[in-house]
Design an enzyme around this catalytic site. Structure first.
Site, PDB file in Angstrom:
ATOM      1  N   ARG A  24       0.827  -1.210   0.000  1.00 53.13           N
ATOM      2  CA  ARG A  24       0.000   0.000   0.000  1.00 53.13           C
ATOM      3  C   ARG A  24       0.857   1.254   0.000  1.00 53.13           C
ATOM      4  O   ARG A  24       0.330   2.360   0.016  1.00 53.13           O
ATOM      5  CB  ARG A  24      -0.918   0.003   1.226  1.00 53.13           C
ATOM      6  CG  ARG A  24      -2.008  -1.030   1.101  1.00 53.13           C
ATOM      7  CD  ARG A  24      -3.022  -0.900   2.206  1.00 53.13           C
ATOM      8  NE  ARG A  24      -4.074  -1.877   2.017  1.00 53.13           N
ATOM      9  CZ  ARG A  24      -4.833  -2.345   2.994  1.00 53.13           C
ATOM     10  NH1 ARG A  24      -4.669  -1.914   4.222  1.00 53.13           N
ATOM     11  NH2 ARG A  24      -5.773  -3.231   2.745  1.00 53.13           N
ATOM     12  N   GLU A  36      -1.002  -8.848  -5.313  1.00 48.10           N
ATOM     13  CA  GLU A  36      -2.333  -9.427  -5.499  1.00 48.10           C
ATOM     14  C   GLU A  36      -2.259 -10.902  -5.873  1.00 48.10           C
ATOM     15  O   GLU A  36      -3.091 -11.697  -5.457  1.00 48.10           O
ATOM     16  CB  GLU A  36      -3.114  -8.646  -6.557  1.00 48.10           C
ATOM     17  CG  GLU A  36      -3.510  -7.245  -6.125  1.00 48.10           C
ATOM     18  CD  GLU A  36      -4.464  -7.234  -4.926  1.00 48.10           C
ATOM     19  OE1 GLU A  36      -5.112  -8.257  -4.650  1.00 48.10           O
ATOM     20  OE2 GLU A  36      -4.548  -6.185  -4.266  1.00 48.10           O
ATOM     21  N   GLN A  41      -5.732 -16.580  -2.060  1.00 49.79           N
ATOM     22  CA  GLN A  41      -5.772 -17.805  -1.242  1.00 49.79           C
ATOM     23  C   GLN A  41      -4.763 -17.791  -0.103  1.00 49.79           C
ATOM     24  O   GLN A  41      -4.504 -18.826   0.499  1.00 49.79           O
ATOM     25  CB  GLN A  41      -5.493 -19.072  -2.081  1.00 49.79           C
ATOM     26  CG  GLN A  41      -6.096 -19.068  -3.442  1.00 49.79           C
ATOM     27  CD  GLN A  41      -7.534 -19.521  -3.411  1.00 49.79           C
ATOM     28  OE1 GLN A  41      -8.043 -19.929  -2.376  1.00 49.79           O
ATOM     29  NE2 GLN A  41      -8.206 -19.447  -4.538  1.00 49.79           N
ATOM     30  N   THR A  42      -4.136 -16.672   0.192  1.00 49.61           N
ATOM     31  CA  THR A  42      -3.081 -16.671   1.213  1.00 49.61           C
ATOM     32  C   THR A  42      -3.258 -15.471   2.145  1.00 49.61           C
ATOM     33  O   THR A  42      -3.633 -14.389   1.704  1.00 49.61           O
ATOM     34  CB  THR A  42      -1.688 -16.600   0.535  1.00 49.61           C
ATOM     35  OG1 THR A  42      -1.655 -17.568  -0.520  1.00 49.61           O
ATOM     36  CG2 THR A  42      -0.580 -16.913   1.506  1.00 49.61           C
ATOM     37  N   LEU A  79       4.677 -20.982  -0.188  1.00 51.17           N
ATOM     38  CA  LEU A  79       3.501 -20.131  -0.407  1.00 51.17           C
ATOM     39  C   LEU A  79       2.380 -20.921  -1.088  1.00 51.17           C
ATOM     40  O   LEU A  79       1.213 -20.556  -1.015  1.00 51.17           O
ATOM     41  CB  LEU A  79       3.915 -18.936  -1.276  1.00 51.17           C
ATOM     42  CG  LEU A  79       3.144 -17.638  -1.205  1.00 51.17           C
ATOM     43  CD1 LEU A  79       2.944 -17.171   0.221  1.00 51.17           C
ATOM     44  CD2 LEU A  79       3.882 -16.544  -1.981  1.00 51.17           C
ATOM     45  N   GLY A  80       2.755 -22.030  -1.742  1.00 53.15           N
ATOM     46  CA  GLY A  80       1.750 -22.902  -2.358  1.00 53.15           C
ATOM     47  C   GLY A  80       1.224 -22.346  -3.677  1.00 53.15           C
ATOM     48  O   GLY A  80       1.601 -21.256  -4.112  1.00 53.15           O
ATOM     49  N   TYR A 119     -10.268 -10.886 -11.201  1.00 55.30           N
ATOM     50  CA  TYR A 119      -9.920 -10.292  -9.913  1.00 55.30           C
ATOM     51  C   TYR A 119      -8.600  -9.522  -9.980  1.00 55.30           C
ATOM     52  O   TYR A 119      -8.531  -8.349  -9.614  1.00 55.30           O
ATOM     53  CB  TYR A 119      -9.844 -11.379  -8.819  1.00 55.30           C
ATOM     54  CG  TYR A 119      -9.255 -10.811  -7.570  1.00 55.30           C
ATOM     55  CD1 TYR A 119     -10.049 -10.067  -6.703  1.00 55.30           C
ATOM     56  CD2 TYR A 119      -7.895 -10.926  -7.295  1.00 55.30           C
ATOM     57  CE1 TYR A 119      -9.508  -9.463  -5.583  1.00 55.30           C
ATOM     58  CE2 TYR A 119      -7.339 -10.327  -6.177  1.00 55.30           C
ATOM     59  CZ  TYR A 119      -8.150  -9.611  -5.331  1.00 55.30           C
ATOM     60  OH  TYR A 119      -7.606  -9.001  -4.240  1.00 55.30           O
ATOM     61  N   ASP A 137     -13.710 -10.722  -4.466  1.00 51.37           N
ATOM     62  CA  ASP A 137     -13.055 -11.922  -3.951  1.00 51.37           C
ATOM     63  C   ASP A 137     -13.928 -12.479  -2.820  1.00 51.37           C
ATOM     64  O   ASP A 137     -15.058 -12.024  -2.614  1.00 51.37           O
ATOM     65  CB  ASP A 137     -11.624 -11.612  -3.488  1.00 51.37           C
ATOM     66  CG  ASP A 137     -11.586 -10.740  -2.237  1.00 51.37           C
ATOM     67  OD1 ASP A 137     -12.653 -10.218  -1.832  1.00 51.37           O
ATOM     68  OD2 ASP A 137     -10.507 -10.595  -1.647  1.00 51.37           O
ATOM     69  N   CYS A 198     -19.600  -6.451  14.334  1.00 49.98           N
ATOM     70  CA  CYS A 198     -20.594  -5.488  13.840  1.00 49.98           C
ATOM     71  C   CYS A 198     -20.544  -4.124  14.549  1.00 49.98           C
ATOM     72  O   CYS A 198     -20.676  -3.101  13.879  1.00 49.98           O
ATOM     73  CB  CYS A 198     -21.994  -6.086  13.904  1.00 49.98           C
ATOM     74  SG  CYS A 198     -22.141  -7.556  12.866  1.00 49.98           S
ATOM     75  N   CYS A 201     -18.386  -1.758  12.719  1.00 48.40           N
ATOM     76  CA  CYS A 201     -18.587  -1.680  11.265  1.00 48.40           C
ATOM     77  C   CYS A 201     -19.150  -0.321  10.844  1.00 48.40           C
ATOM     78  O   CYS A 201     -20.040   0.214  11.503  1.00 48.40           O
ATOM     79  CB  CYS A 201     -19.547  -2.793  10.839  1.00 48.40           C
ATOM     80  SG  CYS A 201     -19.864  -2.810   9.069  1.00 48.40           S
ATOM     81  N   CYS A 207     -26.808  -2.419   6.966  1.00 52.00           N
ATOM     82  CA  CYS A 207     -26.659  -3.868   6.787  1.00 52.00           C
ATOM     83  C   CYS A 207     -27.969  -4.607   7.060  1.00 52.00           C
ATOM     84  O   CYS A 207     -28.467  -4.631   8.196  1.00 52.00           O
ATOM     85  CB  CYS A 207     -25.558  -4.368   7.718  1.00 52.00           C
ATOM     86  SG  CYS A 207     -25.316  -6.149   7.586  1.00 52.00           S
TER      87      CYS A 207
HETATM   88  S1  SF4 Z   1     -21.441  -5.705   7.056  1.00 51.93           S
HETATM   89 FE1  SF4 Z   1     -23.132  -6.244   8.428  1.00 51.93          FE
HETATM   90  S2  SF4 Z   1     -22.589  -8.257   9.180  1.00 51.93           S
HETATM   91 FE2  SF4 Z   1     -20.748  -7.385   8.338  1.00 51.93          FE
HETATM   92  S3  SF4 Z   1     -19.733  -6.451  10.079  1.00 51.93           S
HETATM   93 FE3  SF4 Z   1     -20.964  -4.872   9.059  1.00 51.93          FE
HETATM   94  S4  SF4 Z   1     -22.887  -4.872  10.173  1.00 51.93           S
HETATM   95 FE4  SF4 Z   1     -21.862  -6.783  10.672  1.00 51.93          FE
END
Ligand code: SF4
Length: 358
Positions: A24, A36, A41-42, A79-80, A119, A137, A198, A201, A207
């Site tokens: 970054r 990337e 997968q890692t 790393l596979g 991706y 992803d 949550c 978030c 959500c």
């Molecule tokens: S997107 Fe929804 S489920 Fe995910 S952390 Fe935020 S509030 Fe929770």
């Protein structure tokens, strides 16, 4: 849905909490592409030292293109998913030979390179070139499934297009690179697979899973088929203090990696005798009765492996001319110079211990 609010709140949150990761700190498309590819997968923590070593050894496309593939594998070891390294190397060669040595910013051209799918292309184009492509992803799918209460299973390829449509609609076209990284960061740090955080978030007000108390039920998944376990027998042939290593073909399973002569022997009744016969058949060498050293288990992408390793003291014969394309007699203390595949790595301590006791 308040799309503008979602974008703004996600971007503000990202500016506050983003992790300082080595990839970054750059806008170099080559470095972003390498990161990337490695991150597929890692886990981030695993990738960081590999990324730093790789960029130090192969700082740009030209150096990578001019490198020996075995040297690339060696740096990738552990790393596979080694086809990623092979594709990266092949793509670097194409960029040097056909594209003037610069990672292309044209989506059509970029997608023609080996190993670059939707991706990786979206990640490189958005992060390095500010182009409006949305990444999708596993992390992104999980977040979208919860926020929009999507019934589409996240692990069922035909449903991918639905997630892409929602991700495209959600994309911040002013800052697509930041937006994509923010969405993936949200999935990695907060909207985690188990017990999402949550209260931390930025999207609690939007959500739908949270509002309907359905967070534990999303994302939906189809039950995957369990990969079967294969049984392989491997023979470490010891001759005058050196071990015979062979290299797998450049295409197919574990391509280009080194191992002891081995074969799949599901249900073998007498693996030791089968091991001696396999060594004779594959490389033309005769050995004393093989001694069982260890049986290891290793999970690869598409199958699980149980591998029994035997020590096979050489008794006669030369490696057949029509045997392995590449082989080498290697001193035990030099084994770690070759790119070995995971099961061989796991078996090495038992082998080295047995050799020390001889
Ligand atoms: S997107 Fe929804 S489920 Fe995910 S952390 Fe935020 S509030 Fe929770």
């Amino acid at each position: 849905m308040d799309w503008d609010g979602l974008r703004r709140e996600l971007g503000d949150w990202y500016e506050r909490v983003r992790r300082d990761l080595p990839w970054r700190r750059t806008r170099d498309p080559y470095a972003i592409w390498v990161s990337e590819v490695m991150l597929q997968q890692t886990r981030v923590k695993t990738v960081i030292p590999y990324y730093e070593r790789f960029l130090e050894r192969f700082p740009d496309v030209a150096v990578l293109a001019g490198a020996d593939l075995q040297a690339v594998y060696k740096l990738w070891e552990g790393l596979g998913y080694y086809s990623r390294a092979r594709h990266l190397h092949a793509a670097a060669g194409m960029i040097m030979a056909q594209m003037g040595g610069r990672v292309p910013s044209d989506p059509q051209v970029l997608r023609r390179l080996p190993g670059i799918g939707d991706y990786i292309a979206a990640a490189v184009l958005s992060i390095a070139f500010d182009q409006p492509f949305a990444v999708v992803d596993g992390n992104v799918k999980r977040v979208l499934a919860r926020v929009f209460l999507m019934e589409t299973p996240v692990n069922h390829p035909p449903g991918h297009a639905r997630f892409q449509t929602v991700a495209d609609r959600l994309l911040d076209r002013e800052q697509p690179g930041r937006h994509n990284q923010a969405l993936m960061e949200l999935g990695a740090l907060v909207c985690t697979p188990k017990r999402p955080l949550c209260p931390q978030c930025p999207w609690t007000a939007h959500c739908r899973a949270l509002q309907s108390g359905a967070v534990p039920d999303f994302p939906r998944r189809v039950k995957p088929r369990r990969p079967g376990e294969q049984f392989w027998v491997a023979g470490a042939v010891l001759k005058k203090g050196r071990l015979l290593l062979t290299r797998r073909p450049d295409r197919g399973l574990l391509a280009g990696l080194w191992e002891f002569p081995c074969d799949r022997m599901d249900g073998a009744a007498d693996p030791a005798a089968d091991c001696a016969a396999m060594v004779r058949r594959q490389v033309g060498l005769h050995c004393a009765p093989p001694q069982h050293l260890v049986t290891v288990r290793h999970a690869y992408t598409h199958f699980k492996l149980r591998m029994a390793l035997y020590l096979c003291p050489w008794q006669g014969g030369r490696v057949r001319l029509d045997g392995p394309d590449h082989f080498d007699w290697v001193r035990p203390d030099q084994l770690d110079r070759l790119p070995l595949h995971g099961a061989v790595h796991k078996a090495l301590p038992a082998l080295l211990q047995a050799l020390r006791g001889q």
